[in-house]
Design a protein around this motif. Structure first.
Motif, PDB file in Angstrom:
ATOM      1  N   ALA A  53      45.899  -4.804   5.463  1.00  0.00           N
ATOM      2  CA  ALA A  53      45.565  -3.572   4.747  1.00  0.00           C
ATOM      3  C   ALA A  53      44.607  -2.713   5.561  1.00  0.00           C
ATOM      4  O   ALA A  53      44.788  -1.503   5.691  1.00  0.00           O
ATOM      5  CB  ALA A  53      44.952  -3.911   3.391  1.00  0.00           C
TER       6      ALA A  53
ATOM      7  N   PHE B 289      52.931  -7.653   1.526  1.00  0.00           N
ATOM      8  CA  PHE B 289      53.201  -6.333   0.940  1.00  0.00           C
ATOM      9  C   PHE B 289      54.700  -6.120   0.875  1.00  0.00           C
ATOM     10  O   PHE B 289      55.364  -6.223   1.904  1.00  0.00           O
ATOM     11  CB  PHE B 289      52.528  -5.242   1.758  1.00  0.00           C
ATOM     12  CG  PHE B 289      51.035  -5.349   1.768  1.00  0.00           C
ATOM     13  CD1 PHE B 289      50.269  -4.800   0.744  1.00  0.00           C
ATOM     14  CD2 PHE B 289      50.392  -6.042   2.788  1.00  0.00           C
ATOM     15  CE1 PHE B 289      48.893  -4.925   0.747  1.00  0.00           C
ATOM     16  CE2 PHE B 289      49.011  -6.165   2.796  1.00  0.00           C
ATOM     17  CZ  PHE B 289      48.257  -5.617   1.769  1.00  0.00           C
TER      18      PHE B 289
ATOM     19  N   LEU C 196      51.596  -0.529   0.989  1.00  0.00           N
ATOM     20  CA  LEU C 196      50.383  -0.320   1.768  1.00  0.00           C
ATOM     21  C   LEU C 196      49.779   1.039   1.443  1.00  0.00           C
ATOM     22  O   LEU C 196      48.557   1.198   1.433  1.00  0.00           O
ATOM     23  CB  LEU C 196      50.693  -0.441   3.265  1.00  0.00           C
ATOM     24  CG  LEU C 196      50.845  -1.885   3.741  1.00  0.00           C
ATOM     25  CD1 LEU C 196      51.552  -1.971   5.082  1.00  0.00           C
ATOM     26  CD2 LEU C 196      49.470  -2.560   3.835  1.00  0.00           C
TER      27      LEU C 196
END
Lengths: 218, 218
Positions: free
Chosen positions: A13, A48, A54
Motif C-alpha cells: 500500500a 489487493f 489500492l
DNA sequence: ACTTGTTCTTGAACACGTTCAAATTTGGGG
DNA sequence: CCCCAAATTTGAACGTGTTCAAGAACAAGT
C-alpha cells in the motif's frame, strides 16, 4: 508473529500510494509496485483484489486525514462560513499531493462498480466519516443554522464538497488557487444564502427544494 | 469513389455504437468491433485513434440528436419550466438506450485528457451545440427571465444538465424514472427560484453568486 | 522429528488496448 | 497496359491488469 503478512500488505500500500503521487496512475503498474515492494506481481493480488483496491486504500487514508485535520480546524471557529471554509480547505490540503493523480482517481471512483465509488458499500465507513465532518461543522455553528435545514444540510454540503473536488481535479492553476478562491467565495455565500430561508417567499421555494431532494434520495 | 474508405469508417462506428448499447463498454473489445465490421483489429486504428475516439463518436451523435429533438419540443412551449423540462427529457430520451453504458461513458468522459471530455477542444462543437439548446430555451421563454440572469443562465443550466446526467447514470430505478421525477420537480423550482431574483435581499446574494461564478470561470 | 492443513508466494498464462513494419490494394499518369 | 506513390489492410508483437495451478513456508498437534 502474524505481523509478517500485514507488513507485506502495508509495504504494498505504501509503495503504491507513493508511486501514485510521484509518477501517476497509469505509470504505476502492478508489476512495478510489486517489484518495488520486493514481491511477485501475482502476490500483490493476494492482498489487493485489484489495482482499484489500492486506490480505495488511498481514498480511505485521505478521508481519515481529512477528518483529523478538519476536527482541529473546527475547534477554533464559530461562524458557519468560517467552519465551511476550514473543512473544505482541509480537504484540499490533504488531497494536494495527489493532484496529478486526481483525474484518474475520479475516473475510477465514478464507476458504480468500483470499490472507490463514494456511494459503494465498501466506501460506507469513509463516506460516513466524511459526512460526520459536515455534521459537526453545521451543528457547532454559531449563530445556529435555521432549524428546518439542520438535518439535510450536512449531506448537501458533502455533495458540494464532491463538486469542489471535481472542480479541483480540473483546476490547472498554480497550486489550484482557483479552487481556493472558489471555496473562499462560496462559503460565505452559502452561509448568507441560508439566512434568506426566513424570508417568506424564499422559504416556500426552499421547502420544495428540500422535499424534492428528500424524495429523490429515497 | 472515395466513399469506400468512408464506408468502412462508418461501418466501424455503427458496429461499435450498437455493441456499446447491447453488450456494454468492456465487453465491446476492439477485436470484436473489427471482426463484426469485417476488418482486422489493427485496421480499426487507421480510422479511430483509440477506443475512446469511438466513444467520442457516440457523444457527438447523441448531442446532435438531442439538439434536434429539443428544437422540436421547444417550438410548442413558452414557460421556462416547461421549456426546461422539454430539453432535459429530450436529453434523457436520447441517452436512454445507452444507460447500461453510462457509467463507463462518464468514467471516460471525465478524464481531462480524453477526447470525450465535454470541456476538451475536440468536444467544442458538440458542447457549443448543447449550449445553444439552453440559450434557446432561455431566450424564448415567456415571461422573460430577469435581465441580469439572461447571459449566465444558459451555461448554468447546461451545468445542471451535466448534473442530471450524472444522476441518471447512477439511477437504477425502472426506466430511470427517478431521474424523470427529478427533472419534473426541479424544472419548475428553478423557474420559480429565478422569480425571487427581484426580492431585494435575494438579489444581493444572487449578484455575488454570479460574480463568483464569472470570476471562477475566467 | 514427522505429518498435516493453512497461509503465502511464484511464474506462466490469458485477453485486452495499442503499435508498427510489411504486404496489399487503389487510383492516376505515361 | 504498366508503374508508382499513396491509401489501406494485415498480422504479429508489446505491455498492461488479472487469474490460477502449483509449489514453498509456516504453524500446530502428536
Amino acid at each position: 508473529m502474524a505481523a509478517k503478512s500485514e507488513q507485506t500488505r502495508q509495504k504494498l500500500a505504501e509503495v503504491a500510494l507513493r508511486m501514485f503521487r510521484e509518477i501517476g496512475f497509469e505509470k504505476t503498474t502492478m508489476r512495478a509496485i510489486a517489484a518495488e515492494a520486493g514481491v511477485s506481481a501475482g502476490n500483490a493480488y493476494y492482498y489487493f483484489e485489484s489495482k482499484d483496491s489500492l486506490v480505495h486504500e488511498l481514498y480511505v487514508q485521505v478521508q481519515a486525514e481529512h477528518a483529523e485535520r478538519a476536527a482541529g480546524a473546527l475547534a477554533t471557529t464559530g461562524g458557519l462560513a468560517e467552519r465551511l471554509k476550514a473543512v473544505l480547505h482541509a480537504g484540499l490540503d490533504v488531497m494536494a499531493p495527489y493532484h496529478r493523480f486526481g483525474a484518474d482517481f475520479v475516473a475510477t471512483a465514478i464507476r458504480p462498480t468500483s470499490p472507490v465509488n463514494p456511494f459503494s458499500t465498501a466506501s460506507n465507513p469513509a463516506r460516513e466519516a466524511s459526512l460526520e465532518i459536515f455534521r459537526q461543522a453545521v451543528d457547532g455553528a454559531r449563530p445556529a443554522v435555521p432549524k428546518k435545514l439542520r438535518s439535510d444540510l450536512p449531506e448537501l454540503l458533502w455533495l458540494c464538497y464532491m463538486g469542489v473536488t471535481l472542480f479541483w481535479v480540473y483546476d490547472t492553476s498554480d497550486g489550484q488557487q482557483r479552487t481556493r478562491r472558489l471555496v473562499d467565495g462560496a462559503a460565505p455565500l452559502i452561509a448568507r444564502g441560508l439566512g434568506l430561508a426566513r424570508v417568506p417567499g424564499v422559504g416556500k421555494v426552499l421547502d420544495d427544494v428540500l422535499n424534492l431532494s428528500r424524495s429523490v434520495r429515497s
